[in-house]
Design a protein around this motif. Structure first.
Motif, PDB file in Angstrom:
ATOM      1  N   TYR A  93     147.709  10.203   0.231  1.00  0.00           N
ATOM      2  CA  TYR A  93     147.862   9.427  -1.000  1.00  0.00           C
ATOM      3  C   TYR A  93     146.726   9.755  -1.952  1.00  0.00           C
ATOM      4  N   ASP A  94     147.074  10.148  -3.172  1.00  0.00           N
ATOM      5  CA  ASP A  94     146.089  10.454  -4.204  1.00  0.00           C
ATOM      6  C   ASP A  94     145.897   9.206  -5.060  1.00  0.00           C
ATOM      7  N   ASP A 101     150.838  12.930  -2.293  1.00  0.00           N
ATOM      8  CA  ASP A 101     150.792  14.370  -2.549  1.00  0.00           C
ATOM      9  C   ASP A 101     150.522  15.104  -1.240  1.00  0.00           C
ATOM     10  N   ARG A 104     148.720  19.906  -0.888  1.00  0.00           N
ATOM     11  CA  ARG A 104     147.460  20.512  -0.455  1.00  0.00           C
ATOM     12  C   ARG A 104     147.449  20.698   1.069  1.00  0.00           C
TER      13      ARG A 104
END
Length: 212
Positions: A93-94, A101, A104
């Protein structure tokens, strides 16, 4: 639906249990087996990559044939991954943008698996990515959003691109509603009734078809 005999676990470039995901070992081995065959017909496509567990199985098989795996995911998570939902993962979680997200982490997995030259990430919604798609595919693996709308969109957008002899795989098939959501099972039934496919034995919750 009958389970086929469990296939042997393939040799993979990393510890598959270290990757976040919801794919059982027998399902992964089956994906590898069919992708090894199907990637000779053309590139493969998965819908719903998450952190890359299924991608490693599929990509490793494609790599054996110098083929390509398109890994389609918007990397914002399905409904069940969102903040406050059952499968939310705070590590993905960003908080800066208040969005999930997984991209990455997915890219890290591909690098560690030495699949950067085999896997082509497609960071998009399924409908948008399919809008101008024209490449025939050896295999399509559907494991995207489990809402009825998302599953129907995935099936209708991509199933017709599978070459004759190619494979359609659908994850999370639960004929009994008490065991799980029905959207993947509903598109499994659509594929079965379509006249486009021959049904193959189901493995765990992985439904499989071969394009006629």
């Amino acid at each position: 639906m009958n389970d086929q005999n469990t296939l042997p676990s393939p040799e993979l470039p990393l510890d598959i249990d270290s990757i976040k995901g919801f794919l059982a070992a027998d399902e992964g081995a089956t994906l590898y087996h069919y992708a090894l065959e199907a990637s000779k017909l053309g590139p493969c496509l998965e819908i719903g990559s998450y952190c890359g567990k299924s991608t490693v199985y599929l990509g490793s098989a494609c790599q054996q044939n110098q083929s390509t795996l398109f890994a389609l995911d918007h990397h914002r998570g399905s409904e069940e991954h969102q903040l406050g939902e059952e499968y939310h993962d705070p590590d993905l979680y960003d908080s800066g943008i208040a969005l999930m997200d997984s991209f990455r982490t997915f890219r890290t997995t591909m690098r560690e698996a030495n699949l950067d030259n085999t896997v082509v990430p497609v960071v998009s919604s399924s409908a948008t990515a399919s809008r101008h798609w024209a490449t025939p595919l050896g295999m399509v693996f559907i494991d995207g959003g489990h809402s009825e709308e998302a599953a129907q969109t995935d099936y209708r957008s991509w199933s017709t691109f599978i070459r004759p002899g190619g494979i359609l795989a659908i994850h999370d098939i639960f004929p009994n509603p008490e065991d799980g959501g029905q959207a993947p099972y509903n598109i499994w039934k659509l594929a079965k009734a379509s006249g486009l496919f021959d049904e193959l034995p189901t493995v765990n919750t992985l439904g499989l078809f071969r394009r006629r």
